[in-house]
Design a protein around this motif. Sequence first.
Motif, short mmCIF file in Angstrom:
data_model
loop_
_atom_site.label_atom_id
_atom_site.label_comp_id
_atom_site.label_asym_id
_atom_site.label_seq_id
_atom_site.Cartn_x
_atom_site.Cartn_y
_atom_site.Cartn_z
N ASN A 188 42.48 -106.36 -110.00
CA ASN A 188 43.09 -105.78 -108.80
C ASN A 188 43.01 -106.73 -107.62
N ARG A 189 43.17 -108.02 -107.87
CA ARG A 189 43.10 -108.98 -106.79
C ARG A 189 44.50 -109.26 -106.26
N THR A 190 44.61 -109.62 -104.98
CA THR A 190 45.88 -110.03 -104.44
C THR A 190 46.41 -111.19 -105.30
N PRO A 191 47.68 -111.34 -105.58
CA PRO A 191 48.82 -110.54 -105.11
C PRO A 191 49.06 -109.26 -105.90
N PHE A 192 48.11 -108.81 -106.71
CA PHE A 192 48.34 -107.62 -107.53
C PHE A 192 47.46 -106.44 -107.07
N ASP A 193 47.08 -106.39 -105.79
CA ASP A 193 46.17 -105.31 -105.38
C ASP A 193 46.93 -104.07 -104.94
N LEU A 194 47.89 -103.66 -105.80
CA LEU A 194 48.73 -102.52 -105.46
C LEU A 194 47.95 -101.22 -105.35
N SER A 195 46.80 -101.14 -106.04
CA SER A 195 46.05 -99.89 -105.98
C SER A 195 45.19 -99.83 -104.71
N ASN A 213 41.11 -85.52 -105.21
CA ASN A 213 42.07 -84.51 -104.81
C ASN A 213 42.75 -84.91 -103.50
N ASN A 214 43.16 -86.16 -103.45
CA ASN A 214 43.82 -86.69 -102.27
C ASN A 214 45.08 -87.38 -102.78
N LYS A 215 46.22 -87.09 -102.14
CA LYS A 215 47.49 -87.60 -102.70
C LYS A 215 47.53 -89.12 -102.69
N PHE A 216 46.98 -89.73 -101.66
CA PHE A 216 47.00 -91.19 -101.58
C PHE A 216 46.12 -91.80 -102.67
N SER A 217 44.95 -91.20 -102.87
CA SER A 217 44.06 -91.71 -103.92
C SER A 217 44.70 -91.57 -105.28
N LEU A 218 45.34 -90.43 -105.52
CA LEU A 218 45.96 -90.19 -106.82
C LEU A 218 47.06 -91.22 -107.06
N MET A 219 47.88 -91.42 -106.04
CA MET A 219 48.97 -92.39 -106.13
C MET A 219 48.41 -93.78 -106.46
N TRP A 232 44.01 -115.16 -99.98
CA TRP A 232 44.30 -115.38 -98.57
C TRP A 232 45.54 -116.24 -98.36
N THR A 233 46.29 -116.51 -99.43
CA THR A 233 47.49 -117.33 -99.31
C THR A 233 48.76 -116.57 -99.68
N VAL A 234 48.69 -115.78 -100.76
CA VAL A 234 49.91 -115.18 -101.32
C VAL A 234 50.01 -113.73 -100.86
N PRO A 235 51.19 -113.28 -100.43
CA PRO A 235 51.35 -111.87 -100.06
C PRO A 235 51.46 -110.97 -101.29
N ARG A 236 51.35 -109.66 -101.07
CA ARG A 236 51.32 -108.69 -102.17
C ARG A 236 52.71 -108.50 -102.79
N PHE A 237 52.72 -108.24 -104.10
CA PHE A 237 53.97 -107.93 -104.79
C PHE A 237 54.44 -106.53 -104.44
N ARG A 238 55.75 -106.29 -104.63
CA ARG A 238 56.24 -104.91 -104.60
C ARG A 238 56.01 -104.33 -105.99
N GLU A 261 46.51 -101.16 -98.50
CA GLU A 261 46.09 -100.31 -97.39
C GLU A 261 47.22 -99.96 -96.44
N SER A 262 48.28 -100.80 -96.41
CA SER A 262 49.37 -100.48 -95.50
C SER A 262 50.24 -99.33 -96.02
N GLU A 263 50.16 -99.06 -97.32
CA GLU A 263 50.96 -97.98 -97.88
C GLU A 263 50.12 -96.77 -98.25
N LEU A 264 48.87 -97.01 -98.63
CA LEU A 264 48.08 -95.95 -99.26
C LEU A 264 46.81 -95.62 -98.49
N ASN A 265 46.79 -95.81 -97.17
CA ASN A 265 45.57 -95.64 -96.40
C ASN A 265 44.52 -96.66 -96.81
N PHE A 266 43.89 -96.45 -97.97
CA PHE A 266 42.83 -97.36 -98.37
C PHE A 266 42.87 -97.65 -99.87
N GLY A 267 43.38 -96.71 -100.65
CA GLY A 267 43.41 -96.91 -102.09
C GLY A 267 42.70 -95.80 -102.82
#
Lengths: 137, 347
Positions: free
Chosen positions: B219-226, B147-153, B308-314, B229-235
């Motif tokens: 859910n590994r980088t570069p696909f760790d969108l869930s 019941n947390n908006k960030f978690s739900l997202m 540790w090499t590739v940045p995250r996707f949008r 942490e910079s957008e969703l607090n922690f996930g």
Amino acid sequence: MDVLLLQAVKSVATADVNSSINYLPIVLQLLVAIGIVVLMMTGTHLLGPKRKTEDKLKNFESGIDAVGNARQPMAIKYFLVAILFVLFDVEVIFFYPYAVNFRALGWEGFLAVLGFVGFFLVGFIYIIKKGALSWED
Amino acid sequence: MHLLAIDWIFLLEKLILIVIIISISLGVAMYSTWWERKVAAWIQDRIGPNRAGPLGLLQPLADGLKLFMKEEIFPASSNKILFLLGPCLAMLTAMMTSAVVPWASHLHIAGRDVPLQIADVNIGILYVFGVVSMGVYGVMIGGWASNNKFSLMAAVRGASQIISYELAMGLALIALVLHTGSLSLGVIVEQQAHQGYWNIVLQPLGFLIFFVCALAECNRTPFDLSEAESELNFGYHQEYSSMKLGFYLFAEYVNMFISSVIMATLYFGGYHIPFIHIADPNFAALAGFIFLFAKTAAFITVFMWIRWTVPRFRYDQLMNLGWKGLIPLALINLLITAVVILLHTQH
């Protein structure tokens, strides 16, 4: 007699891949896995401290007081992706029986599957043209 | 009566194997966390964990103990039952996948051939798919129940990412099944040993698609969108504490281990060691097991190297790659493979 039966059961267990006895160990593994999960959950429940305060039980939303409730509708795009997944996953699963019998079916089977792939592609191109998968509004 | 007695031996044998395999996957998952930090440190020119024990080798034990000793929190507004169910389900599915993997050929103990595979079912690949897609419920239930908006997202993002990449993964595997003609992982390994080369030679594109999808499924980088942490607090596991959080983190590493094993099995010959034939079955099984682990460790290291090499996707890039990039590519790969095999068998 013992040895004979042993042989018989062993051949059932190892040779005949269509036998349902092969699935028995999966049930066993499920039980072991559930056991481990329950054990660890109980362990952490008993070991951890229990000092609950009202603030501690609040939701954390960037340190700001939470506004409203999270039980609200999400963007429809996610729902659309889920629906499309169900459709296309069923189509993907249809490929599996074909792939296993692929050599026996030969060119004739391949042409039939080509037709199926054609239908798959028509649907696929349709949803892309409709913009179902475009995420920039 | 005799049948009953014999069934018990069979069950006992399987039970021992299951306990060993699950312990190994949990142990590997634990030490993956240590290895991940060492790799990260090496890439970033740091030292990494070095306090607990030599080379920081006791660090995972300390971390595990810490998670056990932390307070268990159920947020006041959460759905309590689902909140507990989420991480349990994530861990359960992570531990179930290993059932159909052939770890080595047979052991020969006291006149009995003991297969080192928990269940040799003829739908091995489908089983893996089925169980892996159950993993999405752990993420979804946990995120929603908080019941947390960030978690739900994060949960909704994670769920649609996982299901999207499952399609391309399925299509990439069908091209392999066209060649093997079987869905049993045991048969696929034996085939590779028999034909003398690994399936990667025949399916390089299929492997690449499978590998990218495996990154996304775990859910590994570069696909760790869930877990951005910079957008969703922690996930999706933001509200979790104690071993419930540990389960989510642990499940991720177990999944990474299992997907590495599956890749090694399907495309890199599994426990098959090329050019060397060992006569003694027990020694051969042990050597094969170690060889499979070496391949797996290499894959896990590549996973970490990428992280540790590739940045995250949008998010839109992620969805475009999955639906408009990988699915058509996998379909083309499937058709080309079918035509080539058919032309080959005609001669």
